[in-house]
Design a protein around this motif. Structure first.
Motif, PDB file in Angstrom:
ATOM      1  N   CYS A  77       0.956  -1.260   0.198  1.00 32.06           N
ATOM      2  CA  CYS A  77       0.002   0.019   0.036  1.00 32.06           C
ATOM      3  C   CYS A  77       1.017   1.152   0.018  1.00 32.06           C
ATOM      4  CB  CYS A  77      -0.869  -0.053   1.284  1.00 32.06           C
ATOM      5  SG  CYS A  77      -1.740  -1.455   1.279  1.00 32.06           S
ATOM      6  N   ALA A  78       1.113   1.813  -1.091  1.00 31.82           N
ATOM      7  CA  ALA A  78       2.203   2.923  -1.295  1.00 31.82           C
ATOM      8  C   ALA A  78       1.247   4.304  -1.117  1.00 31.82           C
ATOM      9  CB  ALA A  78       2.656   2.726  -2.782  1.00 31.82           C
ATOM     10  N   CYS A  79       2.365   5.250  -1.040  1.00 32.66           N
ATOM     11  CA  CYS A  79       1.617   6.685  -0.746  1.00 32.66           C
ATOM     12  C   CYS A  79       1.164   7.213  -1.997  1.00 32.66           C
ATOM     13  CB  CYS A  79       3.014   7.511   0.066  1.00 32.66           C
ATOM     14  SG  CYS A  79       4.208   7.770  -0.932  1.00 32.66           S
ATOM     15  N   ARG A  80       2.073   6.900  -3.213  1.00 34.06           N
ATOM     16  CA  ARG A  80       1.887   7.140  -4.683  1.00 34.06           C
ATOM     17  C   ARG A  80       2.140   8.621  -4.809  1.00 34.06           C
ATOM     18  NH1 ARG A  80       0.540   2.620  -7.572  1.00 34.06           N
ATOM     19  NH2 ARG A  80      -0.253   1.238  -6.074  1.00 34.06           N
ATOM     20  N   ASN A  81       2.895   9.129  -3.899  1.00 28.63           N
ATOM     21  CA  ASN A  81       3.464  10.849  -3.991  1.00 28.63           C
ATOM     22  C   ASN A  81       4.841  10.882  -3.987  1.00 28.63           C
ATOM     23  OD1 ASN A  81       0.702  11.920  -4.138  1.00 28.63           O
ATOM     24  ND2 ASN A  81       0.537  11.393  -2.025  1.00 28.63           N
ATOM     25  N   CYS A  82       5.650   9.804  -3.758  1.00 35.79           N
ATOM     26  CA  CYS A  82       7.205  10.081  -3.044  1.00 35.79           C
ATOM     27  C   CYS A  82       7.980   9.750  -4.609  1.00 35.79           C
ATOM     28  CB  CYS A  82       7.691   9.041  -2.248  1.00 35.79           C
ATOM     29  SG  CYS A  82       7.494   7.342  -2.664  1.00 35.79           S
ATOM     30  N   PRO A  83       9.233  10.143  -4.476  1.00 35.63           N
ATOM     31  CA  PRO A  83       9.975  10.166  -5.696  1.00 35.63           C
ATOM     32  C   PRO A  83      10.002   8.445  -6.187  1.00 35.63           C
ATOM     33  CG  PRO A  83      11.024  11.541  -4.538  1.00 35.63           C
ATOM     34  CD  PRO A  83      10.016  11.179  -3.479  1.00 35.63           C
ATOM     35  N   THR A  84      10.176   7.597  -5.214  1.00 33.73           N
ATOM     36  CA  THR A  84      10.016   6.115  -5.705  1.00 33.73           C
ATOM     37  C   THR A  84       8.544   5.744  -6.178  1.00 33.73           C
ATOM     38  OG1 THR A  84      11.323   5.653  -3.492  1.00 33.73           O
ATOM     39  CG2 THR A  84      10.298   3.625  -4.769  1.00 33.73           C
ATOM     40  N   CYS A  85       7.523   6.115  -5.934  1.00 29.27           N
ATOM     41  CA  CYS A  85       6.296   5.800  -6.611  1.00 29.27           C
ATOM     42  C   CYS A  85       6.277   6.668  -7.909  1.00 29.27           C
ATOM     43  CB  CYS A  85       5.170   6.494  -5.655  1.00 29.27           C
ATOM     44  SG  CYS A  85       4.861   5.474  -4.175  1.00 29.27           S
ATOM     45  N   ASP A  86       6.723   7.878  -7.968  1.00 32.24           N
ATOM     46  CA  ASP A  86       6.694   8.464  -9.121  1.00 32.24           C
ATOM     47  C   ASP A  86       7.539   7.984 -10.160  1.00 32.24           C
ATOM     48  OD1 ASP A  86       5.041  10.189  -8.231  1.00 32.24           O
ATOM     49  OD2 ASP A  86       6.639  11.940  -7.506  1.00 32.24           O
ATOM     50  N   ALA A  87       8.698   7.101  -9.724  1.00 31.72           N
ATOM     51  CA  ALA A  87       9.477   6.214 -10.618  1.00 31.72           C
ATOM     52  C   ALA A  87       9.045   4.879 -11.083  1.00 31.72           C
ATOM     53  CB  ALA A  87      10.925   6.079 -10.007  1.00 31.72           C
ATOM     54  N   LEU A  89       7.883   2.560  -9.017  1.00 32.82           N
ATOM     55  CA  LEU A  89       8.254   1.397  -8.093  1.00 32.82           C
ATOM     56  C   LEU A  89       7.392   1.505  -6.634  1.00 32.82           C
ATOM     57  CD1 LEU A  89      12.235   1.639  -8.459  1.00 32.82           C
ATOM     58  CD2 LEU A  89      10.469  -0.124  -9.579  1.00 32.82           C
ATOM     59  N   PRO A  90       6.014   1.473  -6.891  1.00 31.15           N
ATOM     60  CA  PRO A  90       5.320   1.693  -5.350  1.00 31.15           C
ATOM     61  C   PRO A  90       5.525   0.326  -4.738  1.00 31.15           C
ATOM     62  CG  PRO A  90       3.921   1.080  -7.501  1.00 31.15           C
ATOM     63  CD  PRO A  90       5.216   1.409  -8.092  1.00 31.15           C
ATOM     64  N   THR A  91       5.853  -0.829  -5.135  1.00 31.47           N
ATOM     65  CA  THR A  91       6.140  -2.045  -4.219  1.00 31.47           C
ATOM     66  C   THR A  91       7.329  -1.595  -3.355  1.00 31.47           C
ATOM     67  OG1 THR A  91       7.370  -3.046  -6.048  1.00 31.47           O
ATOM     68  CG2 THR A  91       4.970  -3.394  -5.803  1.00 31.47           C
ATOM     69  N   HIS A  95       7.562   4.956   2.360  1.00 29.28           N
ATOM     70  CA  HIS A  95       6.345   5.037   3.208  1.00 29.28           C
ATOM     71  C   HIS A  95       5.280   3.998   3.171  1.00 29.28           C
ATOM     72  CE1 HIS A  95       8.459   8.694   3.135  1.00 29.28           C
ATOM     73  NE2 HIS A  95       8.216   8.920   1.913  1.00 29.28           N
ATOM     74  N   ARG A  96       5.478   2.904   2.509  1.00 35.04           N
ATOM     75  CA  ARG A  96       4.134   1.890   2.289  1.00 35.04           C
ATOM     76  C   ARG A  96       3.964   1.155   3.312  1.00 35.04           C
ATOM     77  NH1 ARG A  96       9.035  -0.744   0.689  1.00 35.04           N
ATOM     78  NH2 ARG A  96       9.153  -2.813   1.310  1.00 35.04           N
ATOM     79  N   ARG A 264      10.231 -10.528  -5.077  1.00 36.30           N
ATOM     80  CA  ARG A 264       9.294 -10.503  -4.205  1.00 36.30           C
ATOM     81  C   ARG A 264       7.786 -10.451  -4.664  1.00 36.30           C
ATOM     82  NH1 ARG A 264       7.018  -6.060  -0.945  1.00 36.30           N
ATOM     83  NH2 ARG A 264       8.486  -4.749  -2.126  1.00 36.30           N
ATOM     84  N   CYS A 265       7.178  -9.466  -4.786  1.00 32.34           N
ATOM     85  CA  CYS A 265       5.899  -9.218  -5.334  1.00 32.34           C
ATOM     86  C   CYS A 265       5.639  -9.129  -6.831  1.00 32.34           C
ATOM     87  CB  CYS A 265       5.105  -7.960  -4.584  1.00 32.34           C
ATOM     88  SG  CYS A 265       5.017  -8.277  -2.823  1.00 32.34           S
ATOM     89  N   GLY A 266       4.832  -9.620  -7.418  1.00 32.73           N
ATOM     90  CA  GLY A 266       4.831  -9.571  -8.769  1.00 32.73           C
ATOM     91  C   GLY A 266       3.477  -9.276  -9.466  1.00 32.73           C
TER      92      GLY A 266
END
Length: 316
Positions: A77-87, A89-91, A95-96, A264-266
């Motif tokens: 369950c990702a924040c969808r707002n950070c640089p990682t999510c923007d790139a 890579l929500p998994t 902050h997930r 990990r997750c797929g």
């Protein structure tokens, strides 16, 4: 509501659990949930998790665009707002929360709360016994997502348990012929019925013959075995997670120039498609069923060597 939770490495059934509702999530009424090796490791202290266990489930969405439909849910369950999510890579969002694993109550309960963007509708052609396997099948599909399997000639899956079986089936569905190495004759027979080659660990020659090894043993010894059978500059995929210190000697990683891939997750869409097209056989993996009230017995049963997938029937 009814729920199965772990606190201080002690698991208990709570008939009147006060769940924390989440306005950012969809309420999902759980139909079935599957016991995973990760659940057993969480009870032993992995991740330091406290809360409701369970991350493999099928249920009915109570609101949102899937209201009234059967759904399965991705666990990160990702924040969808950070640089990682923007790139993209929500998994891996720093902050997930992770359903049933990290700061998020899971599906061993009447209800689980899941972000709507994590939900996937289950086709009518996929029954509940199949749908409950979506999450681990998706994890198996992460291997061909990360690697081009066509480049490998000799693929070995270490471990004949739940995840090892699914990983071998997914690899076979991609046109390869994996060899599953395990310790349990009956579990290996299940794979043989699917046309997958198997070998007992004690019968494996002390030689290097695999250019791709997938470790699904759930044991620190799995990596050591992978080092022993993987050819120099071969690839080792790590699927195992476990509680406690591991600390294997990593010198072979340097000496033999192995490529190590954490996996990990797929992709849930690939898993659901494979189930709908009957590319993956899962119902033979179900070795026991219990009601939610009997969850403590279910978790004890899941730890037995002769078991594969234990199912909790949350709704009768």
């Amino acid at each position: 509501m009814r729920a199965v939770r772990v606190t201080d490495q002690r698991v208990q059934f709570d008939a009147d659990y006060s769940a924390q509702t989440r306005s950012d999530c969809v309420e999902v009424e759980v139909i079935q949930a599957g016991v995973c090796e990760t659940d057993l490791q969480l009870i032993r202290g992995y991740m330091g998790f406290e809360g409701v266990l369970g991350h493999e489930f099928v249920g009915v969405a109570k609101s949102g665009r899937f209201a009234g439909e059967r759904v399965v849910g991705e666990i990160n369950c990702a924040c969808r707002n950070c640089p990682t999510c923007d790139a993209g890579l929500p998994t891996h969002c720093p902050h997930r929360s992770v359903i049933g694993i990290l700061n998020h109550d899971g599906a061993f309960a009447d209800t689980v709360w899941v972000p709507e963007e994590n939900l996937h509708a289950v086709p009518d052609s996929v029954d509940n016994d199949n749908a409950v396997f979506t999450e681990p099948i998706a994890a198996a599909f992460q291997i061909p997502f990360q690697l081009n399997l066509s480049g490998y000639q000799s693929i070995v899956v270490l471990g004949d348990g739940r995840l090892g079986n699914l990983c071998a089936q997914v690899i076979a569905a991609h046109g390869k012929s994996p060899l599953v190495v395990g310790k349990h004759v009956e579990k290996l027979k299940r794979l043989q019925k699917l046309g997958i080659s198997t070998r007992l660990l004690d019968d494996v020659e002390e030689s290097r013959f695999a250019d791709l090894v997938v470790d699904c043993t759930g044991s620190p010894s799995g990596l050591l075995t992978a080092f022993q059978i993987c050819v120099p500059r071969g690839t080792i995929v790590m699927k195992s997670t476990f509680a406690g210190e591991t600390g294997p000697n990593l010198a072979p990683l340097v000496i033999d120039e192995f490529t190590m891939v954490g996996s990990r997750c797929g992709p849930f869409d690939k898993a659901i498609e494979a189930l709908a097209q009957k590319q993956i056989s899962v119902t033979d993996l179900i070795t026991a069923r219990y009601s939610l009230e009997d969850s403590i017995i279910a978790l004890e049963t899941a730890q037995k060597k002769d078991q594969l997938k234990v199912i909790l029937n949350v709704q009768n």
